[in-house]
Write a protein that holds these residues in place. Structure first.
Motif, short mmCIF file in Angstrom:
data_model
loop_
_atom_site.label_atom_id
_atom_site.label_comp_id
_atom_site.label_asym_id
_atom_site.label_seq_id
_atom_site.Cartn_x
_atom_site.Cartn_y
_atom_site.Cartn_z
N LEU A 151 9.48 8.52 10.39
CA LEU A 151 8.43 7.52 10.60
C LEU A 151 8.49 6.99 12.03
O LEU A 151 9.41 6.25 12.39
CB LEU A 151 8.58 6.37 9.60
N PRO A 152 7.53 7.37 12.87
CA PRO A 152 7.59 6.98 14.28
C PRO A 152 7.57 5.48 14.51
O PRO A 152 8.14 5.00 15.49
CB PRO A 152 6.34 7.65 14.89
N GLU A 153 6.97 4.72 13.60
CA GLU A 153 6.93 3.26 13.76
C GLU A 153 8.32 2.63 13.72
O GLU A 153 8.54 1.56 14.28
CB GLU A 153 6.07 2.62 12.66
N VAL A 207 7.70 11.11 0.54
CA VAL A 207 6.57 11.08 1.47
C VAL A 207 6.13 9.65 1.78
O VAL A 207 5.31 9.44 2.67
CB VAL A 207 5.39 11.92 0.96
N GLY A 208 6.65 8.67 1.05
CA GLY A 208 6.30 7.28 1.31
C GLY A 208 7.19 6.35 0.52
O GLY A 208 7.91 6.77 -0.38
N PHE A 209 7.15 5.06 0.89
CA PHE A 209 7.92 4.06 0.17
C PHE A 209 7.32 2.68 0.38
O PHE A 209 6.54 2.46 1.31
CB PHE A 209 9.39 4.06 0.63
N LYS A 210 7.71 1.76 -0.47
CA LYS A 210 7.30 0.36 -0.37
C LYS A 210 8.46 -0.47 -0.89
O LYS A 210 8.99 -0.19 -1.97
CB LYS A 210 6.05 0.12 -1.22
N GLY A 247 6.07 2.57 4.35
CA GLY A 247 5.67 3.61 5.29
C GLY A 247 5.31 4.88 4.57
O GLY A 247 5.73 5.12 3.43
N VAL A 248 4.50 5.68 5.24
CA VAL A 248 4.08 6.99 4.73
C VAL A 248 4.31 8.01 5.82
O VAL A 248 3.98 7.77 6.99
CB VAL A 248 2.59 6.96 4.29
N PRO A 256 3.81 10.78 8.43
CA PRO A 256 2.57 11.07 9.17
C PRO A 256 1.72 12.19 8.57
O PRO A 256 0.49 12.12 8.60
CB PRO A 256 3.07 11.43 10.57
N GLN A 257 2.34 13.23 8.02
CA GLN A 257 1.57 14.33 7.44
C GLN A 257 0.91 13.97 6.11
O GLN A 257 0.07 14.71 5.61
CB GLN A 257 2.47 15.55 7.24
N TRP A 258 1.27 12.83 5.55
CA TRP A 258 0.72 12.41 4.26
C TRP A 258 -0.22 11.21 4.37
O TRP A 258 -0.70 10.70 3.37
CB TRP A 258 1.86 12.10 3.29
N ARG A 259 -0.49 10.78 5.57
CA ARG A 259 -1.37 9.63 5.76
C ARG A 259 -2.82 10.00 5.48
O ARG A 259 -3.21 11.15 5.60
CB ARG A 259 -1.20 9.07 7.17
N ARG A 260 -3.59 9.00 5.11
CA ARG A 260 -5.01 9.14 4.76
C ARG A 260 -5.21 10.00 3.52
O ARG A 260 -6.27 10.57 3.32
CB ARG A 260 -5.81 9.70 5.93
#
Length: 156
Positions: free
Chosen positions: A27-29, A60-63, A79-80, A82-86
């Motif tokens: 996650l680049p952020e 691919v993501g978490f909360k 975060g998600v 980058p390849q799984w965003r949108r």
């Protein structure tokens, strides 16, 4: 594998952040500032929820969020990949977190975001969150300020 994959998305509650370690690095952020130990430390010793989103067993993501007192659940971090965003992953995680908080008696969910994350700002507004505060940056960059959002949760 990415958001166009036919792998079904699976959401699950996690007892610890170790299964998400590889995702944090992608996650680049976070730029190396978040790891499993930090997440586990922040959530320890209080009512909390750590949700993971997996496709084909790959995170691919978490909360992550926790009890903030007075019936408020604070959505701390997410975060998600980058390849799984949108692809609906963030929405699925947010809705699952809301459902969990509602089922556990929370009356409100709060989250902070920043102008530098326009997709997150749009998601929160689309899902019925209202701006309820602003935390100015300590120094310098006005884009480092945090916008506080809240959503009242109807009883389940």
């Amino acid at each position: 594998m990415d958001a166009s994959s036919t792998e079904p998305l699976q959401l699950c509650e996690l007892a610890g952040a170790a299964p998400l370690a590889a995702l944090f690095a992608d996650l680049p952020e976070f730029a190396g500032s978040v790891d499993a130990a930090l997440v586990d430390q922040r959530l320890a010793g209080r009512p909390a929820l750590l949700l993971g989103a997996f496709a084909g067993g790959v995170p691919v993501g978490f909360k992550a969020g926790y009890d903030d007192g007075d019936g408020v659940f604070y959505s701390w971090l997410g975060g998600v990949h980058p390849q799984w965003r949108r692809g609906g992953v963030a929405t699925a995680l947010l809705l699952a977190q809301e459902a969990w908080a509602r089922a556990h008696g929370y009356r409100e969910l709060r989250v902070k975001s920043m102008n530098r994350y326009p997709a997150m700002l749009a998601l929160l507004i689309r899902q019925g969150y209202a701006v309820c505060g602003y935390q100015a940056p300590v120094a310098g960059d006005p884009f480092a300020g945090k916008i506080l959002f809240g959503k009242r949760l109807a009883p389940g």
